[in-house]
Design an enzyme around this catalytic site. Structure first.
Site, PDB file in Angstrom:
ATOM      1  N   CYS A  10       0.809  -1.216   0.000  1.00  0.00           N
ATOM      2  CA  CYS A  10       0.000   0.000   0.000  1.00  0.00           C
ATOM      3  C   CYS A  10       0.847   1.272   0.000  1.00  0.00           C
ATOM      4  O   CYS A  10       0.325   2.372  -0.154  1.00  0.00           O
ATOM      5  CB  CYS A  10      -0.943  -0.011   1.191  1.00  0.00           C
ATOM      6  SG  CYS A  10      -1.972  -1.486   1.214  1.00  0.00           S
ATOM      7  N   HIS A  37      -2.984   6.785   3.425  1.00  0.00           N
ATOM      8  CA  HIS A  37      -3.484   5.561   2.797  1.00  0.00           C
ATOM      9  C   HIS A  37      -4.812   5.208   3.446  1.00  0.00           C
ATOM     10  O   HIS A  37      -4.943   5.214   4.677  1.00  0.00           O
ATOM     11  CB  HIS A  37      -2.460   4.434   2.977  1.00  0.00           C
ATOM     12  CG  HIS A  37      -3.017   3.092   2.670  1.00  0.00           C
ATOM     13  ND1 HIS A  37      -3.718   2.825   1.514  1.00  0.00           N
ATOM     14  CD2 HIS A  37      -3.016   1.922   3.369  1.00  0.00           C
ATOM     15  CE1 HIS A  37      -4.114   1.563   1.519  1.00  0.00           C
ATOM     16  NE2 HIS A  37      -3.699   0.990   2.633  1.00  0.00           N
ATOM     17  N   ASN A  78     -10.273  -0.258   0.692  1.00  0.00           N
ATOM     18  CA  ASN A  78      -8.814  -0.127   0.660  1.00  0.00           C
ATOM     19  C   ASN A  78      -8.330  -0.540  -0.735  1.00  0.00           C
ATOM     20  O   ASN A  78      -8.375  -1.719  -1.081  1.00  0.00           O
ATOM     21  CB  ASN A  78      -8.222  -1.035   1.744  1.00  0.00           C
ATOM     22  CG  ASN A  78      -6.702  -1.027   1.767  1.00  0.00           C
ATOM     23  OD1 ASN A  78      -6.063  -0.548   0.837  1.00  0.00           O
ATOM     24  ND2 ASN A  78      -6.124  -1.575   2.820  1.00  0.00           N
TER      25      ASN A  78
HETATM   26  O1  UT7 Z   1      -3.629  -1.640   3.662  1.00  0.00           O
HETATM   27  C1  UT7 Z   1      -3.001  -2.610   4.403  1.00  0.00           C
HETATM   28  C2  UT7 Z   1      -3.242  -2.491   5.725  1.00  0.00           C
HETATM   29  N1  UT7 Z   1      -4.378  -3.191   6.303  1.00  0.00           N
HETATM   30  C3  UT7 Z   1      -4.927  -2.635   7.352  1.00  0.00           C
HETATM   31  O2  UT7 Z   1      -4.606  -1.541   7.703  1.00  0.00           O
HETATM   32  C4  UT7 Z   1      -5.928  -3.424   8.151  1.00  0.00           C
HETATM   33  C5  UT7 Z   1      -5.785  -3.081   9.597  1.00  0.00           C
HETATM   34  N2  UT7 Z   1      -6.709  -3.819  10.462  1.00  0.00           N
HETATM   35  C6  UT7 Z   1      -8.015  -3.521  10.521  1.00  0.00           C
HETATM   36  O3  UT7 Z   1      -8.500  -2.640   9.846  1.00  0.00           O
HETATM   37  C7  UT7 Z   1      -8.860  -4.295  11.499  1.00  0.00           C
HETATM   38  O4  UT7 Z   1      -8.038  -5.086  12.314  1.00  0.00           O
HETATM   39  C8  UT7 Z   1      -9.942  -5.173  10.821  1.00  0.00           C
HETATM   40  C9  UT7 Z   1     -10.996  -4.294  10.191  1.00  0.00           C
HETATM   41  C10 UT7 Z   1      -9.292  -6.054   9.765  1.00  0.00           C
HETATM   42  C11 UT7 Z   1     -10.620  -6.091  11.838  1.00  0.00           C
HETATM   43  O5  UT7 Z   1     -11.195  -5.329  12.877  1.00  0.00           O
HETATM   44  P1  UT7 Z   1     -11.095  -5.822  14.381  1.00  0.00           P
HETATM   45  O6  UT7 Z   1     -11.839  -4.858  15.203  1.00  0.00           O
HETATM   46  O7  UT7 Z   1      -9.622  -6.002  14.667  1.00  0.00           O
HETATM   47  O8  UT7 Z   1     -11.906  -7.179  14.368  1.00  0.00           O
HETATM   48  P2  UT7 Z   1     -11.407  -8.642  14.741  1.00  0.00           P
HETATM   49  O9  UT7 Z   1     -10.459  -9.152  13.712  1.00  0.00           O
HETATM   50  O10 UT7 Z   1     -10.962  -8.639  16.148  1.00  0.00           O
HETATM   51  O11 UT7 Z   1     -12.753  -9.467  14.650  1.00  0.00           O
HETATM   52  C12 UT7 Z   1     -13.775  -9.297  15.611  1.00  0.00           C
HETATM   53  C13 UT7 Z   1     -14.911 -10.267  15.324  1.00  0.00           C
HETATM   54  C14 UT7 Z   1     -14.474 -11.715  15.230  1.00  0.00           C
HETATM   55  O12 UT7 Z   1     -15.489 -12.466  15.850  1.00  0.00           O
HETATM   56  P3  UT7 Z   1     -15.281 -13.027  17.352  1.00  0.00           P
HETATM   57  O13 UT7 Z   1     -14.052 -13.895  17.294  1.00  0.00           O
HETATM   58  O14 UT7 Z   1     -15.103 -11.799  18.204  1.00  0.00           O
HETATM   59  O15 UT7 Z   1     -16.561 -13.764  17.605  1.00  0.00           O
HETATM   60  C15 UT7 Z   1     -14.483 -12.017  13.763  1.00  0.00           C
HETATM   61  O16 UT7 Z   1     -14.737 -13.374  13.476  1.00  0.00           O
HETATM   62  O17 UT7 Z   1     -15.519  -9.958  14.054  1.00  0.00           O
HETATM   63  C16 UT7 Z   1     -15.624 -11.159  13.278  1.00  0.00           C
HETATM   64  N3  UT7 Z   1     -15.518 -10.802  11.860  1.00  0.00           N
HETATM   65  C17 UT7 Z   1     -16.552 -10.424  11.108  1.00  0.00           C
HETATM   66  N4  UT7 Z   1     -17.870 -10.317  11.376  1.00  0.00           N
HETATM   67  C18 UT7 Z   1     -18.667  -9.891  10.395  1.00  0.00           C
HETATM   68  C19 UT7 Z   1     -14.376 -10.735  11.119  1.00  0.00           C
HETATM   69  N5  UT7 Z   1     -14.681 -10.315   9.881  1.00  0.00           N
HETATM   70  C20 UT7 Z   1     -16.029 -10.116   9.850  1.00  0.00           C
HETATM   71  C21 UT7 Z   1     -16.912  -9.679   8.854  1.00  0.00           C
HETATM   72  N6  UT7 Z   1     -18.218  -9.559   9.170  1.00  0.00           N
HETATM   73  N7  UT7 Z   1     -16.509  -9.328   7.603  1.00  0.00           N
END
Ligand code: UT7
Length: 320
Positions: free
Chosen positions: A111, A247, A277
């Site tokens: 990115c 970004h 993104n």
């Molecule tokens: O450009 C390259 C750089 N990339 C980034 O900058 C990404 C940086 N990271 C992020 O933006 C965030 O970490 C995410 C948006 C990817 C994830 O957000 P989060 O608040 O860290 O969520 P998480 O991974 O902790 O997931 C929380 C919950 C999980 O369920 P449980 O285990 O708490 O029951 C996931 O299974 O959300 C669940 N989950 C979803 N639910 C509905 C994960 N993806 C989804 C989804 N829809 N698409």
């Protein structure tokens, strides 16, 4: 002599996919995606290719700059999702736009790709090697997603952005760029496996894998630091900056950077709501939206900052 942006362009696929559209084909919701990321919709390719979008953005940038194809001496494309392993996307764009006098190559910096491409062009221009360059970020990340991995596939979109840059007395004032290969395991996409007659590999399709929270922590720690650094290198303070073009990975990352720098969020324009993104394309798409809307005035101070796979990160400060 420094490097000035004199024209910008952008291109996204015509197919708009909302969070509700995704909720029809996987276990997700508009509420989850929007509150976690700020994304409402993204554009995904159907018939368009990375080269199509890049060439389209390039033509717009050249037209706005009033620069003919034969004037361009250098084309650098930041991309990790070109149509071909080789030739490079930059060579394919060169052919499409008829930039017969240019040398053309790609940069793989995730990115941060557009920012590193811009900084590379700046190094050539400020040292007198070239006077006029075309820099792009162009991605079709949708083809690199595992569409059964809802935690990652909902975040990304396809698109391209371009800038024509030229030698000038005003423009880029400072740059900073970093890489941390040791930390790169948090965001990966493998290449095809070896399949020569002497190796036994199961051939599987490689897709993007991301440890989202680790990438999040990396971004909110390193981006404010490198912005502080680039501002100091330019002999300024963050208060002197009119716009921070980050970004567009996650609205919460942008809000956190704004807080850590103690700069009002109004100085951080965003468009992640509309495109998701788009990796290397996100900064030049945002740049072109703001430029086309007439947002920038002569003398405005703009900081662009990219971060992503590698790990890579950096910032560029320029006077418009
Ligand atoms: O450009 C390259 C750089 N990339 C980034 O900058 C990404 C940086 N990271 C992020 O933006 C965030 O970490 C995410 C948006 C990817 C994830 O957000 P989060 O608040 O860290 O969520 P998480 O991974 O902790 O997931 C929380 C919950 C999980 O369920 P449980 O285990 O708490 O029951 C996931 O299974 O959300 C669940 N989950 C979803 N639910 C509905 C994960 N993806 C989804 C989804 N829809 N698409």
């Amino acid at each position: 002599m420094t490097t000035r942006i004199i024209g910008t362009g952008r291109s996204v696929p015509s197919r708009k996919v909302t969070n509700d559209d995704l909720a029809k084909i996987m276990d997700t919701s508009d509420e989850w995606i929007y509150t976690r990321t700020g994304i409402h919709n993204r554009h995904l390719v159907e018939t368009e290719t990375t080269t199509d979008m890049a060439a389209d953005a390039a033509k717009q940038a050249m037209e706005k700059a009033g620069v003919g194809s034969e004037e361009i001496e250098l084309i650098i494309v930041g991309t990790v999702s070109g149509d071909m392993c080789y030739p490079s996307t930059a060579c394919l764009v060169q052919e499409r736009i008829g930039a017969v006098n240019a040398v053309a190559y790609d940069i793989s910096a995730g990115c941060s790709g557009f920012l590193f491409a811009l900084n590379a062009a700046h190094a050539y221009i400020s040292s007198g090697v070239y006077k006029c360059a075309l820099v792009l970020g162009a991605e079709t990340l949708s083809k690199m997603m595992d569409w059964s991995d809802r935690s990652t596939c909902v975040l990304f979109g396809d698109g391209a952005g371009a800038a024509v840059v030229k030698a000038d007395a005003t423009g880029i004032k400072a740059i900073t760029q970093h890489s941390d290969g040791a930390g790169g395991g948090v965001l990966t996409c493998e290449n095809r496996a070896s399949n020569n007659p002497y190796v036994k590999n199961e051939i599987t399709l490689p897709y993007t894998k991301m440890a989202g929270q680790d990438v999040f922590k990396f971004a909110v720690k390193m981006v404010p630091r490198c912005i502080q650094d680039v501002v100091e290198k330019a002999g300024m303070s963050v208060e002197d900056v009119d716009y921070f073009l980050l970004h567009q990975a996650n609205k919460r990352i942008i809000e956190s950077v704004s807080k850590r720098l103690n700069v009002p969020i109004e100085k951080f324009p965003t468009n992640i709501e509309h495109y998701g993104n788009t990796s290397a394309a996100s900064i030049p798409i945002l740049l072109d939206e703001l430029n086309s809307a007439g947002t920038f005035k002569k003398g405005d101070v703009i900081v662009m900052s990219g971060f992503g796979a590698g790990l890579t990160w950096g910032a560029t400060l320029l006077e418009w």
